[in-house]
Design a protein around this motif. Structure first.
Motif, short mmCIF file in Angstrom:
data_model
loop_
_atom_site.label_atom_id
_atom_site.label_comp_id
_atom_site.label_asym_id
_atom_site.label_seq_id
_atom_site.Cartn_x
_atom_site.Cartn_y
_atom_site.Cartn_z
N GLU A 163 -5.55 4.95 -0.26
CA GLU A 163 -6.62 5.92 -0.06
C GLU A 163 -8.00 5.28 -0.24
OE1 GLU A 163 -6.53 8.93 1.20
OE2 GLU A 163 -4.39 8.52 1.50
N LYS A 164 -8.12 4.38 -1.21
CA LYS A 164 -9.40 3.67 -1.40
C LYS A 164 -9.76 2.86 -0.16
CE LYS A 164 -9.09 3.17 -6.45
NZ LYS A 164 -8.95 2.21 -7.59
N ALA A 165 -8.76 2.19 0.41
CA ALA A 165 -9.01 1.39 1.62
C ALA A 165 -9.36 2.29 2.79
CB ALA A 165 -7.77 0.56 1.95
N ARG A 166 -8.66 3.42 2.93
CA ARG A 166 -8.93 4.34 4.04
C ARG A 166 -10.34 4.94 3.91
NH1 ARG A 166 -4.79 6.92 3.56
NH2 ARG A 166 -3.60 5.96 5.26
N GLU A 167 -10.73 5.26 2.70
CA GLU A 167 -12.07 5.81 2.48
C GLU A 167 -13.15 4.80 2.88
OE1 GLU A 167 -14.82 7.56 -1.20
OE2 GLU A 167 -12.69 7.14 -1.51
N LEU B 247 0.82 -1.21 0.00
CA LEU B 247 0.00 0.00 0.00
C LEU B 247 0.86 1.26 0.00
CD1 LEU B 247 -2.99 -0.90 2.37
CD2 LEU B 247 -2.93 -0.83 -0.13
N SER B 248 2.10 1.15 0.48
CA SER B 248 3.03 2.28 0.37
C SER B 248 3.49 2.45 -1.07
CB SER B 248 4.24 2.05 1.28
OG SER B 248 3.87 2.03 2.64
N MET B 249 3.61 1.34 -1.80
CA MET B 249 3.98 1.41 -3.21
C MET B 249 2.83 1.91 -4.08
SD MET B 249 5.85 -2.24 -3.86
CE MET B 249 7.21 -2.87 -2.89
N HIS B 250 1.60 1.66 -3.62
CA HIS B 250 0.40 1.99 -4.39
C HIS B 250 -0.52 2.88 -3.55
CE1 HIS B 250 1.52 -1.06 -7.40
NE2 HIS B 250 1.89 -1.77 -6.37
N PRO B 251 -0.17 4.15 -3.36
CA PRO B 251 -0.93 5.04 -2.47
C PRO B 251 -2.39 5.22 -2.89
CG PRO B 251 0.65 6.28 -3.79
CD PRO B 251 0.98 4.84 -3.97
#
Length: 535
Positions: A368-372, A360-364
């Motif tokens: 963001e989708k997961a955090r949303e 997820l650090s490689m694919h921000p």
């Protein structure tokens, strides 16, 4: 040597006839028998199996010595570890399994290598893998496990036949979903401690940096300690530390597997492994005996894994109205299952969460989708059981990480009789290698983007994630021996990831080196330094 033995025990009769004493003749025959058995095991049988496999059209490395390909595997692993995967890439097979990668590139997907004097045939067809793991007709068995491995984890992972069936039946109630729901407070407590500890590291600019690999190992160890032992989790923490050291010792021991009787050599590593085993046995025995007494006296809550296991075990032994020890587990067997709780429970979740944070650090954009999704589901409140089960994006991400960085890169089974497997007739005594990591990265199964991070492939579920509808996803195994703790691991990972996403944004540190390697499971060799920004 045989002639010397005979010469020392022969006599001359009064008629000048050479007489060999009967017991001397017996020892000579015994020596010849032992020598032939050794020759059969170390040379004749492997060469016979190699000839049979090549007659089937299979290709592979040649059998040259008792070490098989172990030395070459060690050499290639050491060589691979000198190479860091830069730029960042999810195509990790060559680094994680260099011998297997080079063998299949040279000899084909279905080829063979040598694990000591035993041929290991690689099976990459998902249909055949499912057939082997389902073991519908009982043709396949677990590969015989080395003594060293048994020190780390025995129990359900190793057992076969009726004993495996009994243990699975006794353990199943502890891993039912409604029981796992009751363990959520233990998960939540450990998540709170992790998040609070990280918050205390925040600098004046609202950011900080740390290596999440040891942090998440400790987190997973705390979770399994609380979930397995409840109020005794502090003792469980120490056992977890000992088991972690045992895993490191085991990795060292693998380098000398080809040496005959290596288990009995008085090396420092062997002695330390035995010391750890003795200490773990003593600690677990004390916890189990005290818990059994508390259960019988009605003084214990049976909402942790140990309590549920002991309760199920007592119920099994007393199912006929009287206690029958043969129907349940002995205390030694309960100890082995507890050791397995640690190894499987801690390692699987810690590597899953660590690689998830790295990816997820490689694919921000996916972070963001997961955090949303987490924000829409829980806001700033603690995640609950119902909400965790409705996190579609987070679930897709975890599945994709399990595909790319599957915890265990290889499963094995062995044949004890002649078996027809597709177009191949496999003789008894052959090890079947099921290279899960390679299957998960196979473009014929997943399409041309097989080594790319694309969680949307799981949008319609696991069964429709692969090309042409093939089922090629095996992170927890398959069939009757599928990992009993998969729901536990996924629930823990969802809870941990959700709470981290609620409080932090994160990115890779400049210090990060992308270097996956196998130490039982797939670890980040140089750790996982990550920069955090508090939300």
């Amino acid at each position: 040597m045989l002639l010397m033995l005979v010469a020392q025990t022969e006599t001359i009769s009064q008629f000048g006839v050479l007489i060999i004493k009967p017991w001397s003749f017996f020892f000579a025959l015994l020596f010849l028998w032992a020598a032939f058995r050794a020759l059969e095991w170390a040379w004749l049988r492997p060469r016979r199996l190699e000839r049979l496999l090549r007659q089937q059209g299979l290709s592979g490395t040649a059998y040259r010595s008792l070490a098989g390909d172990v030395k070459e595997n060690t050499r290639l692993n050491e060589e691979a570890r000198r190479i860091n995967l830069m730029p960042l890439s999810h195509d990790i097979t060559a680094r994680v399994e260099p011998l297997l990668h080079s063998t299949m590139r040279e000899y084909g997907k279905h080829s063979f290598t040598w694990y000591g004097p035993y041929p290991r045939v690689t099976i990459r067809d998902p249909k055949l893998v499912r057939e082997i793991l389902s073991n519908k007709f009982g043709h396949f068995e677990k590969q015989k496990v080395n003594r060293f491995v048994r020190l780390l984890a025995d129990g359900l992972l190793i057992y076969e036949g009726e004993k495996w069936g009994k243990h699975r039946r006794i353990l199943n109630p502890a891993f039912h979903l409604h029981k796992l729901k009751n363990m959520l407070p233990a998960f939540s407590t450990c998540c709170d401690e992790l998040v609070e500890r990280w918050k205390n590291s925040v600098g004046p600019d609202g950011s900080f940096e740390l290596d999440v690999w040891p942090e998440l190992q400790n987190f997973a160890g705390d979770v399994i300690s609380r979930a397995a032992f409840g109020s005794s989790y502090q003792e469980g923490r120490y056992i977890f530390q000992l088991q972690a050291e045992q895993a490191e010792c085991l990795a060292k021991a693998f380098r000398t597997l080809y040496i005959p009787l290596h288990w009995y050599l008085p090396t420092e590593n062997n002695k330390r492994m035995r010391q750890i085993e003795k200490e773990v046995q003593t600690l677990l025995r004390g916890i189990i005996i005290n818990r059994e007494k508390a259960i019988r006296n009605g003084e214990a809550r049976n909402d942790d894994l140990l309590g549920l296991l002991l309760e199920s075990n007592m119920r099994e032994m007393g199912q006929n109205g009287k206690s029958d020890l043969s129907l349940g587990m002995t205390i030694e067997e309960v100890i082995e299952e507890c050791k397995l709780f640690y190894f499987a429970g801690k390692d699987t979740t810690s590597v899953l969460l660590t690689w998830t944070m790295i990816v997820l650090s490689m694919h921000p954009e996916w972070q963001e989708k997961a955090r949303e999704e987490v924000s829409q589901t829980f806001g700033r409140e603690k995640p609950d059981y119902a909400g965790l089960n409705h996190l579609n994006t987070v679930t897709m991400i975890l599945y994709e990480v399990l595909r790319l960085y599957t915890p265990v890169s290889m499963l094995t089974r062995s044949t004890y009789k002649t078996v027809q497997l597709g177009d191949i007739t496999v003789p008894p005594g052959v090890v079947l290698g099921l290279p899960i990591l390679f299957i998960h990265h196979d473009t014929d199964i997943w399409g041309p983007d097989a080594s790319e991070f694309n969680p949307t492939r799981f949008a319609r579920g696991i069964s429709k994630a692969t090309k042409d509808g093939q089922t090629g996803f095996f992170p927890f195994g398959w069939g009757p021996r599928i990992c009993i703790g998969q729901n536990f691991a996924l629930l823990e990972a969802k809870m941990g990831l959700s709470m981290i996403l609620q409080h932090f944004r994160f990115e890779l540190s400049e210090k990060y080196q992308h270097a996956p390697c196998t130490i039982i499971t797939i670890h980040p060799e140089h750790g996982a330094p990550i920069k955090f920004h508090r939300i």
